[in-house]
Scaffold this motif. Sequence first.
Motif, PDB file in Angstrom:
ATOM      1  N   VAL B  31       9.631  31.412  19.452  1.00 30.88           N
ATOM      2  CA  VAL B  31       9.250  31.345  20.860  1.00 30.88           C
ATOM      3  C   VAL B  31       8.208  32.415  21.186  1.00 30.88           C
ATOM      4  O   VAL B  31       7.279  32.193  21.943  1.00 30.88           O
ATOM      5  CB  VAL B  31      10.509  31.489  21.743  1.00 30.88           C
ATOM      6  CG1 VAL B  31      10.138  31.803  23.179  1.00 30.88           C
ATOM      7  CG2 VAL B  31      11.316  30.203  21.702  1.00 30.88           C
ATOM      8  N   ARG B 155      18.266  38.212  29.388  1.00 30.10           N
ATOM      9  CA  ARG B 155      17.403  37.834  30.518  1.00 30.10           C
ATOM     10  C   ARG B 155      16.048  38.529  30.417  1.00 30.10           C
ATOM     11  O   ARG B 155      15.004  37.932  30.678  1.00 30.10           O
ATOM     12  CB  ARG B 155      18.067  38.235  31.841  1.00 30.10           C
ATOM     13  CG  ARG B 155      19.412  37.599  32.083  1.00 30.10           C
ATOM     14  CD  ARG B 155      20.046  38.139  33.348  1.00 30.10           C
ATOM     15  NE  ARG B 155      20.116  39.601  33.375  1.00 30.10           N
ATOM     16  CZ  ARG B 155      20.360  40.316  34.453  1.00 30.10           C
ATOM     17  NH1 ARG B 155      20.563  39.703  35.606  1.00 30.10           N
ATOM     18  NH2 ARG B 155      20.416  41.622  34.395  1.00 30.10           N
ATOM     19  N   LEU B 158      13.993  36.940  27.635  1.00 37.05           N
ATOM     20  CA  LEU B 158      13.447  35.652  28.082  1.00 37.05           C
ATOM     21  C   LEU B 158      12.213  35.878  28.956  1.00 37.05           C
ATOM     22  O   LEU B 158      11.185  35.218  28.786  1.00 37.05           O
ATOM     23  CB  LEU B 158      14.531  34.872  28.848  1.00 37.05           C
ATOM     24  CG  LEU B 158      14.149  33.466  29.315  1.00 37.05           C
ATOM     25  CD1 LEU B 158      13.881  32.552  28.130  1.00 37.05           C
ATOM     26  CD2 LEU B 158      15.264  32.864  30.173  1.00 37.05           C
ATOM     27  N   ALA B 159      12.311  36.844  29.875  1.00 37.27           N
ATOM     28  CA  ALA B 159      11.187  37.141  30.764  1.00 37.27           C
ATOM     29  C   ALA B 159       9.997  37.654  29.962  1.00 37.27           C
ATOM     30  O   ALA B 159       8.844  37.295  30.230  1.00 37.27           O
ATOM     31  CB  ALA B 159      11.601  38.178  31.811  1.00 37.27           C
ATOM     32  N   CYS B 161       9.268  36.961  26.802  1.00 40.91           N
ATOM     33  CA  CYS B 161       8.658  35.857  26.049  1.00 40.91           C
ATOM     34  C   CYS B 161       7.806  34.994  26.976  1.00 40.91           C
ATOM     35  O   CYS B 161       6.736  34.532  26.599  1.00 40.91           O
ATOM     36  CB  CYS B 161       9.722  34.972  25.403  1.00 40.91           C
ATOM     37  SG  CYS B 161      10.656  35.797  24.116  1.00 40.91           S
ATOM     38  N   PHE B 162       8.281  34.780  28.188  1.00 38.19           N
ATOM     39  CA  PHE B 162       7.614  33.861  29.103  1.00 38.19           C
ATOM     40  C   PHE B 162       6.340  34.474  29.686  1.00 38.19           C
ATOM     41  O   PHE B 162       5.307  33.812  29.761  1.00 38.19           O
ATOM     42  CB  PHE B 162       8.590  33.476  30.227  1.00 38.19           C
ATOM     43  CG  PHE B 162       7.997  32.552  31.251  1.00 38.19           C
ATOM     44  CD1 PHE B 162       7.636  31.256  30.907  1.00 38.19           C
ATOM     45  CD2 PHE B 162       7.797  32.965  32.554  1.00 38.19           C
ATOM     46  CE1 PHE B 162       7.101  30.395  31.844  1.00 38.19           C
ATOM     47  CE2 PHE B 162       7.262  32.107  33.498  1.00 38.19           C
ATOM     48  CZ  PHE B 162       6.903  30.821  33.147  1.00 38.19           C
ATOM     49  N   PRO B 216      13.791  19.908  24.080  1.00 37.32           N
ATOM     50  CA  PRO B 216      13.882  20.827  25.207  1.00 37.32           C
ATOM     51  C   PRO B 216      15.324  21.235  25.490  1.00 37.32           C
ATOM     52  O   PRO B 216      16.169  20.397  25.756  1.00 37.32           O
ATOM     53  CB  PRO B 216      13.299  20.018  26.381  1.00 37.32           C
ATOM     54  CG  PRO B 216      13.382  18.596  25.968  1.00 37.32           C
ATOM     55  CD  PRO B 216      13.434  18.553  24.482  1.00 37.32           C
ATOM     56  N   MET B 217      15.597  22.501  25.341  1.00 37.31           N
ATOM     57  CA  MET B 217      16.914  23.045  25.695  1.00 37.31           C
ATOM     58  C   MET B 217      16.729  24.523  25.999  1.00 37.31           C
ATOM     59  O   MET B 217      15.746  25.130  25.582  1.00 37.31           O
ATOM     60  CB  MET B 217      17.919  22.840  24.569  1.00 37.31           C
ATOM     61  CG  MET B 217      17.579  23.506  23.259  1.00 37.31           C
ATOM     62  SD  MET B 217      18.821  23.162  22.012  1.00 37.31           S
ATOM     63  CE  MET B 217      17.941  22.089  20.895  1.00 37.31           C
ATOM     64  N   LYS B 218      17.682  25.073  26.741  1.00 42.31           N
ATOM     65  CA  LYS B 218      17.566  26.471  27.111  1.00 42.31           C
ATOM     66  C   LYS B 218      17.552  27.354  25.864  1.00 42.31           C
ATOM     67  O   LYS B 218      18.080  26.978  24.822  1.00 42.31           O
ATOM     68  CB  LYS B 218      18.728  26.868  28.015  1.00 42.31           C
ATOM     69  CG  LYS B 218      18.607  26.313  29.425  1.00 42.31           C
ATOM     70  CD  LYS B 218      19.611  26.969  30.341  1.00 42.31           C
ATOM     71  CE  LYS B 218      19.463  26.454  31.761  1.00 42.31           C
ATOM     72  NZ  LYS B 218      20.342  27.169  32.690  1.00 42.31           N
ATOM     73  N   LEU B 219      16.994  28.544  26.030  1.00 43.84           N
ATOM     74  CA  LEU B 219      16.803  29.426  24.880  1.00 43.84           C
ATOM     75  C   LEU B 219      18.113  29.725  24.156  1.00 43.84           C
ATOM     76  O   LEU B 219      18.170  29.678  22.924  1.00 43.84           O
ATOM     77  CB  LEU B 219      16.144  30.730  25.342  1.00 43.84           C
ATOM     78  CG  LEU B 219      15.691  31.657  24.223  1.00 43.84           C
ATOM     79  CD1 LEU B 219      14.489  31.088  23.502  1.00 43.84           C
ATOM     80  CD2 LEU B 219      15.357  33.042  24.756  1.00 43.84           C
TER      81      LEU B 219
END
Lengths: 248, 273
Positions: B31, B155, B158-159, B161-162, B216-219
């Motif tokens: 990712v 969390r 994730l932020a 990576c995004f 597609p699925m959540k991390l």
Amino acid sequence: MGHEAVCLEGVNFAYASWPVLEEVSLLVARGEYVCILGPNGGGKTTLLKIILGLTMPQSGRVSLLGQRPEQARMRAGYMPQAIQSDLQVPVTLKEVVLMGRLGGGGGWRYSRSDLKKAEEVLAFLGLEPMKDRFFGELSGGQRQRTLLARALACDPEVLLLDEPTANVDPEGGKLLAEFLAELKGKIALLLVTHDLSFVSKHVDRVFCVNRRVVEHPTSELDSLSLHDLYNEPMRLVRHDLVLGNEER
Amino acid sequence: MNLGLGILANAFLITLLSSVSFGILGTLVVVRRISSAAGAISHSVLGGIGIGLFCERALGIPWSGPLPGAILAALVSALGISWVSLRFQQREDTVIGGIWAVGMAIGLLFLSKTPGYADPMSYLFGNILLVSDTDLFLTVFLDMAVLGVVAPFYREILALCFDESFAKVRNIKTEILSLCMLLLVALATVAMLRLVGLILVIALLTLPAAIACVFPMKLWKAMIVAGVLCLLLSWAGIIASYFLDLPTGSSIAVLAGAVYLVTIGFKARAGRA
């Protein structure tokens, strides 16, 4: 606490030896709606990054809400360009909005008040029905609204927006402008764009950035100053007339 | 310490243990698009192995050896890559390539001057016979470290990576999180070194995660799916290599690659239909 939201004094920034911003001074008061216009590569994004302390200027003084950017940026909402985010990252719309609540401490879950704030913002921007869709599946306009929602979830005192209408159809752009108009007066808005149609009657002041930053009272934003900015003849579209029609 | 398990039992156990961290780390590597950084770290491990063996055998340093050398080299190259990506972003790609090749070259130079028999092949491609209890303990430690970093900071990661800039505005220590990810990848490389080897470890790290990320699925779901896939693919590879008398690491890597291709093939057909 001072009354200024953003204050830059004599800021210089060069990328390698290429000057991006020269002697930039800028003052935005709390509650003001300010638009910063300029061509691509004119230093608009850099300006926002300097205000947020993401990029350090070589010289000059920067303050955000009367403090150093690093100290105050949690109280600011930042809406970066959508292309900056990674569409391949599997993250839902709601997860993106919740990122605006980060920074409050550890733990793997968001608190009840964080979730409540996110729901509020989702409802305000009409994103509720699609909150479980993945960010990469959304349309350009929906992505921009999601990023605006994330910025608003921060409970900002000042909102910094970078090209909010990029890759958005005219309809979506109008919608976005309406949401911003609703925020006017409650928080300071600093919007960076090359999209002249954004300079609506709601905007208090307009600055033009192309290495230097020059303020233009909105009434004087005429073909001459646009010529200075874009270095080629530009035709001014009289948006006041268009808006007048819509209001009827 | 010796658990006294058989060779196959050791192999099954180490893949079971490592699939926890490989599922999590692999998904993050895919990712966050740091496969090449992970590749450089794993390849530069050979430099550490070479120096470690040389110090042990030629200089007679008792605490030295291939494993301490490998761990040290992995951590040093992870630190190096992080530092370069912070300071000289534009040259990151070039430096990653440099660390990759120079690390391996250093390893071969030291191995050539090491007295006694030192077979680079088993480090490069793995050798199921060499999996030891030390590797098992290292893997347990790795699992704890991965869970200890990723679970509390899920969390924030994730932020990061995004959208790294936004994460910074929320005062998330993005540099430290990025560095932790690379350090964990470095440890993961070493943990699976004996079974699949330093060249093939990237396949086991990235391919199961890449397969999971096709859908597609959540991390966090992708992490679990990648972990399960990692386990199934390694066990299938071990069984196939046992019955067909093939090298284990290569069997696992080829199998993982084949499943990935089939998956994206099916996805593409489903997309057209």
